[in-house]
Scaffold this motif. Structure first.
Motif, PDB file in Angstrom:
ATOM      1  N   GLY A 208       0.763  -1.185  -0.094  1.00  0.00           N
ATOM      2  CA  GLY A 208      -0.131  -0.110  -0.068  1.00  0.00           C
ATOM      3  C   GLY A 208       0.722   1.299  -0.048  1.00  0.00           C
ATOM      4  O   GLY A 208       0.440   2.408  -0.256  1.00  0.00           O
TER       5      GLY A 208
ATOM      6  N   ASP B 110       6.812  -4.920  -6.689  1.00  0.00           N
ATOM      7  CA  ASP B 110       5.959  -5.754  -5.787  1.00  0.00           C
ATOM      8  C   ASP B 110       5.702  -6.752  -6.737  1.00  0.00           C
ATOM      9  O   ASP B 110       5.729  -6.761  -8.106  1.00  0.00           O
TER      10      ASP B 110
ATOM     11  N   ASP C  49       9.939  -4.366   3.410  1.00  0.00           N
ATOM     12  CA  ASP C  49       8.833  -4.769   4.112  1.00  0.00           C
ATOM     13  C   ASP C  49       8.149  -5.850   3.631  1.00  0.00           C
ATOM     14  O   ASP C  49       7.321  -6.068   3.135  1.00  0.00           O
TER      15      ASP C  49
HETATM   16  C1  LIG Z   1       3.906  -6.596   4.301  1.00  0.00           C
HETATM   17  S1  LIG Z   1       3.388  -6.131   2.804  1.00  0.00           S
HETATM   18  C2  LIG Z   1       3.954  -4.508   2.267  1.00  0.00           C
HETATM   19  C3  LIG Z   1       3.263  -3.360   2.939  1.00  0.00           C
HETATM   20  C4  LIG Z   1       3.468  -1.877   2.772  1.00  0.00           C
HETATM   21  N1  LIG Z   1       4.892  -1.776   3.262  1.00  0.00           N
HETATM   22  C5  LIG Z   1       2.501  -1.027   3.040  1.00  0.00           C
HETATM   23  O1  LIG Z   1       2.788  -0.129   3.792  1.00  0.00           O
HETATM   24  O2  LIG Z   1       1.261  -1.220   2.544  1.00  0.00           O
HETATM   25  C6  LIG Z   1       4.528  -7.166   1.738  1.00  0.00           C
HETATM   26  C7  LIG Z   1       4.184  -7.173   0.072  1.00  0.00           C
HETATM   27  O3  LIG Z   1       5.125  -7.972  -0.308  1.00  0.00           O
HETATM   28  C8  LIG Z   1       4.820  -8.573  -1.716  1.00  0.00           C
HETATM   29  N2  LIG Z   1       5.799  -9.737  -1.864  1.00  0.00           N
HETATM   30  C9  LIG Z   1       5.464 -11.010  -1.451  1.00  0.00           C
HETATM   31  N3  LIG Z   1       6.430 -11.709  -1.762  1.00  0.00           N
HETATM   32  C10 LIG Z   1       7.159 -10.873  -2.783  1.00  0.00           C
HETATM   33  C11 LIG Z   1       8.580 -10.957  -3.339  1.00  0.00           C
HETATM   34  N4  LIG Z   1       8.996 -12.435  -3.462  1.00  0.00           N
HETATM   35  N5  LIG Z   1       9.019 -10.014  -4.141  1.00  0.00           N
HETATM   36  C12 LIG Z   1       8.359  -8.937  -4.254  1.00  0.00           C
HETATM   37  N6  LIG Z   1       7.260  -8.529  -3.582  1.00  0.00           N
HETATM   38  C13 LIG Z   1       6.775  -9.610  -2.769  1.00  0.00           C
HETATM   39  C14 LIG Z   1       3.404  -8.628  -1.405  1.00  0.00           C
HETATM   40  O4  LIG Z   1       2.753  -8.636  -2.714  1.00  0.00           O
HETATM   41  C15 LIG Z   1       3.018  -7.403  -0.375  1.00  0.00           C
HETATM   42  O5  LIG Z   1       2.482  -6.210  -1.066  1.00  0.00           O
END
Ligand SMILES: C[S@@+](CC[C@H](N)C(=O)[O-])C[C@H]1O[C@@H](n2cnc3c(N)ncnc32)[C@H](O)[C@@H]1O
Length: 276
Positions: free
Chosen positions: A47, A63, A187
């Protein structure tokens, strides 16, 4: 290019996202780099709470969720077409499941982005969850009057995204862009506190222990390259061991997405940095 810190009103994250950092930004403020940086890179964009708070002049946003990335590209490049398409949506159970069951791969990019925002605003708890086949499986949220379209905010979001390169794919792509001095905020989906307390179903392939180790390796490479790195993760001995030797701070977050109210108390989280 316009100066972003004068932008008013400040954009808010356009989507609700599991693990969103909106509530933690105030605790993060003193932990952000003191040394000036020209480039902000955010793998695991989600987000984008920190991005929409610091409003960097130059950013790389990554992402591996294809619907999320397509949505941001359309908000940046084809906002008027998206706003027009969003007009058609209804807050109705049957209509919701008919939109949810569409195959996004068979849709044009604008309708696909419109479907994404609609499901995010009318689905249960704004959750984006897919099953092993990658199919969205969140139930209808039954909200009385959900705000599907916040036109003013989308306009501001589109303005700040003009300064961003939006990249679909794995977090390791950060190594393709990382320059010495750049501020990189990582994150990832968190390492689980317990069997149940972990949400990684953003995409069909979850984020396991090997991915956590892979990420720690990338963190070390970025450190050697002279980047300023901040990482969030769960307060577990596994994570503390992986990042031993770096600066580790604890912040406290409320858990919004939890079916039982008593489990929604403050939870300790780690902020790991290679600078102080
Ligand atoms: C915890 S969320 C991030 C939340 C963000 N910091 C916020 O403030 O909304 C983790 C994100 O990592 C993405 N994600 C999961 N595995 C991933 C990968 N291997 N490489 C890149 N993005 C990934 C997910 O789609 C998700 O949007």
């Amino acid at each position: 290019m316009e100066k972003l810190n004068t932008i008013s009103p400040k954009p808010k994250p356009p989507v609700k996202w599991a693990g969103g950092k909106g509530q933690l930004v105030s605790q993060f403020e003193p932990l952000f780099p003191k040394q000036k940086y020209d480039l902000y890179i955010k793998p695991f964009f989600g987000g984008g709470a920190v991005f929409f708070h610091i409003l960097p002049l130059s950013a790389i946003l990554i992402d591996n969720n294809p619907e999320l990335i397509n949505f941001y590209i359309i908000v940046r490049d084809e906002l008027q077409a998206l706003l027009a398409d969003l007009e058609k949506h209804q807050n109705d159970k049957e209509y919701y499941y008919s939109i949810r069951d569409l195959d996004p791969d068979k849709m044009d990019a604008v309708s696909r982005a419109s479907r994404f925002l609609y499901l995010n605003k009318t689905g249960y708890n704004g959750l984006w969850r897919v099953n092993k086949k990658g199919k969205h499986n969140v139930p209808f949220g039954c909200y009385k009057n959900p705000r599907i379209v916040d036109k003013e905010n989308l306009l501001q979001v589109s303005r700040v995204l003009q300064h961003a390169e939006i990249v679909p794919g794995d977090f390791s792509k950060v190594l393709d862009f990382a320059l010495p001095g750049a501020f990189i905020y990582l994150d990832p989906p968190y390492y689980p506190l317990s069997e149940t307390a972990n949400f990684t179903s953003y995409t069909s392939n979850s984020f396991g222990e090997d991915d956590q180790r892979r990420l720690a390796e990338v963190f070390k490479q970025l450190d050697e390259r002279g980047c300023q790195i901040m990482l969030s993760n769960s307060d577990t001995s596994f994570i503390r061991k992986l990042y031993k030797g770096y600066d580790i701070k604890v912040v406290y977050a409320r858990r919004a997405i939890n079916c039982c109210a008593e489990k929604r108390g403050p939870v300790a989280e780690l902020v790991i940095r290679n600078y102080i």
